[in-house]
Design an enzyme around this catalytic site. Structure first.
Site, short mmCIF file in Angstrom:
data_model
loop_
_atom_site.label_atom_id
_atom_site.label_comp_id
_atom_site.label_asym_id
_atom_site.label_seq_id
_atom_site.Cartn_x
_atom_site.Cartn_y
_atom_site.Cartn_z
N ASN C 14 -9.07 31.64 -27.93
CA ASN C 14 -10.11 31.55 -26.90
C ASN C 14 -9.86 32.66 -25.88
O ASN C 14 -8.89 32.60 -25.13
CB ASN C 14 -10.06 30.17 -26.25
N LYS C 16 -11.40 33.25 -23.27
CA LYS C 16 -11.73 32.81 -21.90
C LYS C 16 -12.32 33.97 -21.09
O LYS C 16 -13.07 34.79 -21.64
CB LYS C 16 -10.49 32.20 -21.23
N HIS C 98 -15.80 22.64 -24.41
CA HIS C 98 -14.45 22.99 -23.96
C HIS C 98 -14.16 22.31 -22.62
O HIS C 98 -15.08 22.06 -21.84
CB HIS C 98 -14.32 24.51 -23.83
N GLU C 146 -7.60 18.55 -27.29
CA GLU C 146 -6.75 19.19 -26.28
C GLU C 146 -6.60 18.27 -25.07
O GLU C 146 -7.50 18.23 -24.22
CB GLU C 146 -7.41 20.49 -25.77
N ILE C 151 -3.37 21.70 -21.01
CA ILE C 151 -3.98 23.03 -21.16
C ILE C 151 -3.37 24.01 -20.16
O ILE C 151 -3.32 23.74 -18.97
CB ILE C 151 -5.51 22.97 -20.99
N GLY C 186 -1.26 24.06 -24.64
CA GLY C 186 0.18 24.33 -24.56
C GLY C 186 0.78 24.98 -25.78
O GLY C 186 1.98 25.25 -25.82
N ALA C 207 -4.92 30.13 -26.05
CA ALA C 207 -5.44 31.18 -25.17
C ALA C 207 -4.30 31.90 -24.46
O ALA C 207 -3.77 32.87 -24.98
CB ALA C 207 -6.43 30.59 -24.17
N SER C 208 -3.90 31.39 -23.29
CA SER C 208 -2.95 32.11 -22.44
C SER C 208 -1.63 32.42 -23.15
O SER C 208 -1.03 33.47 -22.89
CB SER C 208 -2.68 31.33 -21.15
#
Lengths: 227, 227, 227, 227
Positions: C14, C16, C98, C146, C151, C186, C207-208
């Site tokens: 993702n 984002k 989401h 999720e 998250i 996570g 994502a991150s």
């Protein structure tokens, strides 16, 4: 008064925000609903505005539903509908996800769970068979299916789209035998309600057909005259 | 009871949805507010949940604000806050656009206009000088500026960001001499309120500092002790 | 490129609205994803911002998901995400619901149906077992569970709440054997993904953990190193 | 290409989400707009869907507006419209608060501020004189007043409600001499635009009158034929 073990068929009258069902007039309408319920022997429930819940509960024995409850815990929220204060004020349950107050999926699940923990009844409103089935997975006491194009139309869902009512009843039972199906949208008279019951519904959810009727008492008596 | 010509300074207590300010406890708190208002001679107002408005109005003379009103006319709306029924139930005005219930620009204007037509008071909450100025163009009776980062922080806006209060007072007066400025966020004691008044505010909007205090009565008396 | 018959396991990244995954950098990241996908033999998919879809599709062969699609038909809508133009621009499917873009129940069903009619893939994001089951009744190709509290936390759901992943897999299969379960929140390294697969997931949504990694390529290679 | 010092009068064409102004057709329409702008000497601007911004910017020199930008910073947001990536993709500014995408007061102020810092143009859409004045306090380059009941009606605001256009022009100038007023809703031909200019507007915002015209080129040429 609890509606969790209420006898079906059931008539839920959504007071919405009509002036005819607000404040002093909400109280009069609730009293009328109570008297017709006693006279007819059919379970009737008032879904009133938040502002009128306390007052209707003080002066009648009609079961009361909130029109909406927000997915919040007590605390830092302004202008929201808190389940705890509504229960203290007299509700037996709540409408959720009405077409005029659609909710996010996660919020519906959150409030249905909270309602269960506090022994109040959830009536999840839905727009078609598919969203009825999804809602039924949360095990609410009732799902009320209302095709949005028929709401306020005067065209009864039980006659215009009988397959929606029948399909919802059948598919909800596959998911969950304890959730009962109501139908709404365009319901106003005894024929509409009789057809709904024949299709497997456990009752009806309605508003303008009664509230704006020339004679609401006659309209209510007619509604339950053929079941 | 109208607050449109209320004597300033004014204390508005936002009951939010704390259990300590809901239902029976909302009524007790409203009575306390009323008695401290009489004792201190300072105007005090209760911004209560919709569910508690009728009840507080029946049993006290404290002016009541709604926490939020929706931009709707009577009719086909479910789970919304209708101005008409809230007025009938006893409000003298309403908070609007609280940080926990932000509103669209067009909706704020719509509700402020409706409030004017019905002679009830609008308190438009804002987050900074710029949105305070924009809100003041609608001529509400009050704008209540609350930097969101300070709400519930215990750090008083009047001390942490005095330039926001002073700037709001000055720029709102340029737009409109009749709109008075309140300040909120982190306000809890007499020093906070005194500084707010020195900066030109006509009063304060507060919540947790009083509602969650060990002794709300003492906290209220302290709040108004230095003005 | 279609992902409807994509080989699992699958990694959905993702993008984002990080600057590191926007515009020119989105294109670079998509190319990296493509090369690691080829190198590792694991299916990888880019969920990019609307603004970047066309560009990524022009310059790579990576399958692209929209991050959100609105429940609208072509016509009078301003600032909305239209499915038709996104398909023309190159998406193979879309994330829906989401945690940063929660949708109403009726809207999720509406968009999943539209996606099916146009043969694009739906990945419905959910917050717990119950909403995963409800979403699975719509027969999307994927449900991505999720827990919101994890998250962006760096604490992998597959290790912190394995029962959520396992419970989702089991209960979704009861509803619908064709919907596959992904997990997110996570997830960042090979151990996290390996555990997720052991619990029955068909892949991960992240994502991150990749986008903000010092070395995204190494992070991606590590992610798929233990399956 | 910047529109911040653009020559007025100006024509902003809102591409909305019509298929006729999406994807490949959006590109064709943008090229048409560019050629008519050159031919007529009147400034024309395309407000396109997010998905089409990059592509239109690559292949034309027409100034582009986003249809909406969300009040977010880069980071953890999914499915939102990020100003930074839209600027990188080619926008010169953005519509805000369109009647089909109304925004909260604080969010309008937030995005107008961000736009200023990045030297892009804000066109704040409004529904009446009062909200135009409130928006003008934020100093956007343009306010575009569109009575919602006339949008898509074929009845031009400049003729049906000239006092709204004139009143907006006058009252906005009192607040802020630098904000120019556009008008929209029902505008489609040369007479409509000429009247708008006579009333003090600096241009028009329109959509279906051109996009759905049998011959959009002729419709555009007609639109600017009487000024």
């Amino acid at each position: 008064m609890s509606i969790s073990k209420i006898k079906t068929p059931i008539v839920i009258l959504n007071f919405k925000t009509y002036l005819e069902s607000s404040g002093e007039d909400a109280l009069e309408l609730a009293k009328l609903l109570e008297s017709v319920s006693i006279e007819s022997g059919i379970s009737m429930v008032a879904a009133s505005q938040a502002t009128d819940i306390y007052r209707i509960n003080q002066e009648t024995d009609i079961p009361i539903l909130a029109q909406h409850i927000d997915p919040i815990a007590p605390g830092e929220h302004t202008g929201s509908n808190l389940m705890e204060v509504m229960i203290e004020s007299g509700i037996s349950g709540t409408l959720l996800n009405h077409s005029e107050q659609r909710m996010k999926l996660a919020d519906i699940q959150n409030v249905v769970e909270s309602a269960k923990r506090r022994n109040i009844t959830s009536v999840v409103c839905t727009n078609n068979i598919e969203t009825s089935v999804a809602s039924a997975t949360f095990n609410p006491e009732f799902v009320a299916v209302e095709p949005p194009e028929l709401i306020g139309s005067g065209i009864p869902v039980s006659q215009a789209e009988p397959e929606v009512v029948k399909g919802t009843v059948n598919r909800v039972k596959d998911i969950n035998k304890k959730t009962e199906v109501l139908c709404g949208a365009g319901i106003s008279n005894g024929d509409d309600m009789a057809v709904a019951m024949d299709l497997g519904a456990s009752g009806v959810l309605l508003a303008s057909g009664i509230i704006l009727a020339d004679n609401p008492k006659e309209a209510l008596l007619d509604l339950v005259s053929k079941i």
